[in-house]
Scaffold this active site. Structure first.
Site, PDB file in Angstrom:
ATOM      1  N   SER A   1     -67.909 -59.284 -16.220  1.00  0.00           N
ATOM      2  CA  SER A   1     -68.560 -60.571 -15.971  1.00  0.00           C
ATOM      3  C   SER A   1     -68.502 -61.453 -17.225  1.00  0.00           C
ATOM      4  O   SER A   1     -67.419 -61.783 -17.689  1.00  0.00           O
ATOM      5  CB  SER A   1     -69.995 -60.316 -15.486  1.00  0.00           C
ATOM      6  OG  SER A   1     -70.541 -61.449 -14.868  1.00  0.00           O
TER       7      SER A   1
ATOM      8  N   ASP B   1     -65.258 -60.341  -4.892  1.00  0.00           N
ATOM      9  CA  ASP B   1     -66.160 -61.034  -5.825  1.00  0.00           C
ATOM     10  C   ASP B   1     -66.250 -62.508  -5.442  1.00  0.00           C
ATOM     11  O   ASP B   1     -65.237 -63.207  -5.368  1.00  0.00           O
ATOM     12  CB  ASP B   1     -65.624 -60.879  -7.251  1.00  0.00           C
ATOM     13  CG  ASP B   1     -66.637 -61.254  -8.326  1.00  0.00           C
ATOM     14  OD1 ASP B   1     -67.462 -62.146  -8.078  1.00  0.00           O
ATOM     15  OD2 ASP B   1     -66.578 -60.655  -9.414  1.00  0.00           O
TER      16      ASP B   1
ATOM     17  N   HIS C   1     -69.328 -58.882  -6.663  1.00  0.00           N
ATOM     18  CA  HIS C   1     -69.330 -58.928  -8.120  1.00  0.00           C
ATOM     19  C   HIS C   1     -69.811 -57.604  -8.712  1.00  0.00           C
ATOM     20  O   HIS C   1     -69.382 -57.195  -9.783  1.00  0.00           O
ATOM     21  CB  HIS C   1     -70.214 -60.080  -8.599  1.00  0.00           C
ATOM     22  CG  HIS C   1     -70.151 -60.306 -10.083  1.00  0.00           C
ATOM     23  ND1 HIS C   1     -68.968 -60.581 -10.737  1.00  0.00           N
ATOM     24  CD2 HIS C   1     -71.111 -60.281 -11.041  1.00  0.00           C
ATOM     25  CE1 HIS C   1     -69.208 -60.732 -12.039  1.00  0.00           C
ATOM     26  NE2 HIS C   1     -70.504 -60.537 -12.242  1.00  0.00           N
TER      27      HIS C   1
END
Length: 339
Positions: free
Chosen positions: A130, A285, A314
């Site tokens: 991320s 995602d 995600h």
């Protein structure tokens, strides 16, 4: 409470957007032992709101990030509550006055940690999930000769317009709470944090995750509402609102080309990354779709697209939520490290 991390005193740090953090602090933790040749180094930055211990799911004996083999450095992002942040910076740069921090700022102080404190000149691998992936891309572009390998997973080299808009919704939910008081809150803006969590919940996991009821079947919550309260509201309520907003701004303004080296030319910045790269988007995602990673890989000279085949959205990339995804990412990191 015992503290399991150390502080690197940075002194006064002039930031990309013009402010200075005086007496800046970078919190970090290391795992394993630095080899005499200093050639076994892995840098593993933290993610949005995460702290070093929330990176540990990918570290361990037998894992790719094995502390018996590697010296793993986990630097805490500025704004995450351990490094210099709105919540721990003295007046006058406290709270909502805390300056705007870019990913460039983060990686420049991390580079100082690696080189000044440890005397490390070369890194084997930089990796992260991320916002950790955002920082990984920055490492590759800002110091292209310094590492052999990079593996950004479930992240991007530049915040997309759609991703920016999602974060506007998160920010609006948090700051709409009257208790937020433009950042000068006395008590935490709990309603805003709960609202933020509910906005986030629709984005963190995929449509298929909810369709398959994995919140109940895999994670063991008793209902959808139980999942929203216990998992999502529980995730954000302990965190400081100004810290969250600082890191959100960093995320929205993430761009490996937004610096004097590349002058906003994203293709040039991607093209400058020399490290062998596995770019690993989550197949489902919603923040960082594989199409964005395809563009990045197409403009990187030594990159391979390795989608994570998962319906966990995600959260396929962390923080250790789904064991199957953890094993997939770990196996790909092993392949990369073996190359």
């Amino acid at each position: 409470m015992t503290v399991d991390y150390k502080i690197f005193e940075l002194g006064d740090v002039s930031l990309q957007r013009g402010a200075t953090i005086r007496g800046a602090k970078l919190a970090y933790k290391t795992y394993g032992t630095l080899s005499p040749a200093k050639d076994n180094v892995i840098v593993y930055p933290t993610w949005y709101s995460g702290q070093h211990y929330e990176n540990e799911w990918l570290i361990g004996p037998g894992r790719a990030l094995d502390p018996d083999k590697y010296f793993i450095i986990v630097p805490n992002m500025l704004g995450n509550g351990l490094s210099s942040s709105p919540s721990n910076t003295p007046e006058p740069y406290n709270g909502p006055r805390f300056p705007q921090i870019t990913a460039y700022d983060n990686v420049m102080v991390q580079h100082r940690l690696v080189t000044e404190l440890f005397g490390i000149e070369h890194v084997r691998l930089v990796t992260g999930w991320s916002m950790g992936a955002l920082q990984t891309f920055h490492w590759g572009a800002l110091f292209p000769d310094m590492m052999d390998l990079i593996a950004p997973f479930c992240g991007s080299a530049k915040c997309s317009r759609h991703n920016f808009v999602f974060l506007e919704g998160v920010k609006a939910a948090l700051t709409a709470d009257a208790a937020f008081a433009e950042g000068w809150y006395v008590d935490k803006p709990a309603r805003g944090l709960r609202a933020m969590a509910r906005v986030y919940a629709g984005w963190g996991f995929s449509q298929a995750f909810y369709r398959e009821k994995l919140d109940i079947e895999a994670l063991g919550y008793s209902s959808l509402e139980d999942f929203l309260v216990a998992f999502w509201e529980g995730f954000f309520l302990p965190k400081d609102a100004n810290n969250l907003l600082t890191m959100l701004w960093t995320w929205q303004n993430g761009d490996i080309s937004d610096n004097p080296l590349y002058g906003g030319d994203l293709k040039a910045a991607l093209g400058a990354i020399k490290a062998k790269a596995f770019v690993m988007p989550g197949q489902t995602d919603l923040y960082f779709p594989p199409e964005d990673s395809e563009f990045e890989v197409a403009h990187m000279p030594n990159a391979t697209l390795v989608p994570v085949p998962s319906i966990w959205g995600h959260f396929a990339g962390g923080p250790g939520t789904n064991p199957t995804d953890v094993d997939f990412i770990d196996a790909k990191l092993k392949d990369l490290l073996a190359s």
